[in-house]
Write an enzyme that holds these catalytic residues in place. Structure first.
Site, PDB file in Angstrom:
ATOM      1  CG  HIS A  64      22.010  47.415 -19.676  1.00 34.47           C
ATOM      2  ND1 HIS A  64      21.168  48.410 -19.201  1.00 34.47           N
ATOM      3  CD2 HIS A  64      22.713  46.981 -18.596  1.00 34.47           C
ATOM      4  CE1 HIS A  64      21.347  48.546 -17.902  1.00 34.47           C
ATOM      5  NE2 HIS A  64      22.278  47.702 -17.507  1.00 34.47           N
ATOM      6  CE  LYS A  78      21.546  48.932  -8.662  1.00 31.90           C
ATOM      7  NZ  LYS A  78      21.994  48.512 -10.005  1.00 31.90           N
ATOM      8  NE  ARG A  97      29.040  50.328 -15.735  1.00 30.03           N
ATOM      9  CZ  ARG A  97      28.051  50.763 -14.978  1.00 30.03           C
ATOM     10  NH1 ARG A  97      27.217  51.675 -15.448  1.00 30.03           N
ATOM     11  NH2 ARG A  97      27.899  50.315 -13.760  1.00 30.03           N
ATOM     12  CB  SER A 123      20.260  51.971 -15.118  1.00 27.44           C
ATOM     13  OG  SER A 123      20.350  51.040 -16.159  1.00 27.44           O
TER      14      SER A 123
HETATM   15  O1  PNS Z   1      21.745  45.684 -12.725  1.00 24.62           O
HETATM   16  P1  PNS Z   1      22.071  45.334 -11.296  1.00 24.62           P
HETATM   17  O2  PNS Z   1      21.092  45.988 -10.344  1.00 24.62           O
HETATM   18  O3  PNS Z   1      23.490  45.630 -10.940  1.00 24.62           O
HETATM   19  O4  PNS Z   1      21.862  43.748 -11.175  1.00 24.62           O
HETATM   20  C1  PNS Z   1      22.126  43.079  -9.956  1.00 24.62           C
HETATM   21  C2  PNS Z   1      21.436  41.718  -9.919  1.00 24.62           C
HETATM   22  C3  PNS Z   1      19.936  41.883 -10.065  1.00 24.62           C
HETATM   23  C4  PNS Z   1      21.943  40.869 -11.080  1.00 24.62           C
HETATM   24  C5  PNS Z   1      21.786  41.068  -8.559  1.00 24.62           C
HETATM   25  O5  PNS Z   1      21.283  41.859  -7.545  1.00 24.62           O
HETATM   26  C6  PNS Z   1      21.263  39.642  -8.431  1.00 24.62           C
HETATM   27  O6  PNS Z   1      21.857  38.729  -8.960  1.00 24.62           O
HETATM   28  N1  PNS Z   1      20.105  39.457  -7.731  1.00 24.62           N
HETATM   29  C7  PNS Z   1      19.484  38.159  -7.618  1.00 24.62           C
HETATM   30  C8  PNS Z   1      19.440  37.657  -6.162  1.00 24.62           C
HETATM   31  C9  PNS Z   1      20.536  36.653  -5.889  1.00 24.62           C
HETATM   32  O7  PNS Z   1      20.625  35.608  -6.515  1.00 24.62           O
HETATM   33  N2  PNS Z   1      21.414  36.959  -4.906  1.00 24.62           N
HETATM   34  C10 PNS Z   1      22.466  36.088  -4.446  1.00 24.62           C
HETATM   35  C11 PNS Z   1      23.700  36.034  -5.346  1.00 24.62           C
HETATM   36  S1  PNS Z   1      24.449  37.556  -5.717  1.00 24.62           S
END
Ligand code: PNS
Length: 165
Positions: free
Chosen positions: A19, A43, A96, A133
């Site tokens: 990150h 999660k 990744r 993570s």
């Molecule tokens: O680190 P992660 O858990 O892979 O991050 C995922 C995250 C939080 C960026 C993703 O779940 C997200 O964008 N959530 C926000 C909700 C949202 O806008 N959803 C609709 C478009 S994807």
């Protein structure tokens, strides 16, 4: 909407060296970078959002990542709503592997359809491509050493703070 302002979103539970690598690269590319801790309902969280914010701020400072960096959290709705609020035209995600591409691509398309916001994929240093993570959570939860995978503040917190010492 400015293409000089980017949002780096994620769960950051906890922040890893991967990150921080992506945050550093984004800070070199964009004038302002919002590092956004987003609650991911898919999660099982290990750390409260406030702890993740604190660890991110400490880690960015410890690694001397320069630039206009805002660390914030968002739980009020769509990610693109936050991006629109702060005038950001770009979302930045670290990639990744092909697995990440498959996971991120539908979200990138949906976010573009929702708000016209593009997603830029950055490649971290290969040294960090095996770090996640979820792996850190598992190793730390079982008492293993996670110092090769996380910034100093996170390693110290997981070694002491998480156990309330
Ligand atoms: O680190 P992660 O858990 O892979 O991050 C995922 C995250 C939080 C960026 C993703 O779940 C997200 O964008 N959530 C926000 C909700 C949202 O806008 N959803 C609709 C478009 S994807």
């Amino acid at each position: 909407m400015s293409n000089r302002i980017a949002v780096v979103p994620g769960s950051f539970d906890p922040p890893t060296l991967g990150h921080l690598d992506v945050i550093r690269r984004a800070a070199h590319l964009y004038d302002t970078v919002h590092v956004l801790v987003v609650h991911n309902p898919d999660k099982q969280a290990m750390l409260p959002i406030a702890q993740r914010l604190s660890l991110l701020e400490q880690s960015i400072a410890e690694q001397s990542i320069d630039g206009d960096i805002v660390v914030a959290s968002w739980s009020m709705g769509l990610l693109v709503d936050y991006a629109t609020d702060v005038n950001a035209g770009v979302l930045v995600k670290g990639i990744r592997s092909q697995v990440d591409v498959a996971y991120e691509t539908p979200m990138a398309i949906v976010n573009r359809n929702l708000a016209g916001i593009e997603t830029v994929f950055l490649l971290p240093d290969p040294a960090h491509t095996l770090v996640s993570s979820s792996l850190v959570r598992q190793v730390a939860g079982l008492g293993g050493d996670v110092t090769p995978y996380v910034p100093g503040p996170v390693a110290r917190f997981l070694d002491t703070g998480a156990r309330g010492i």
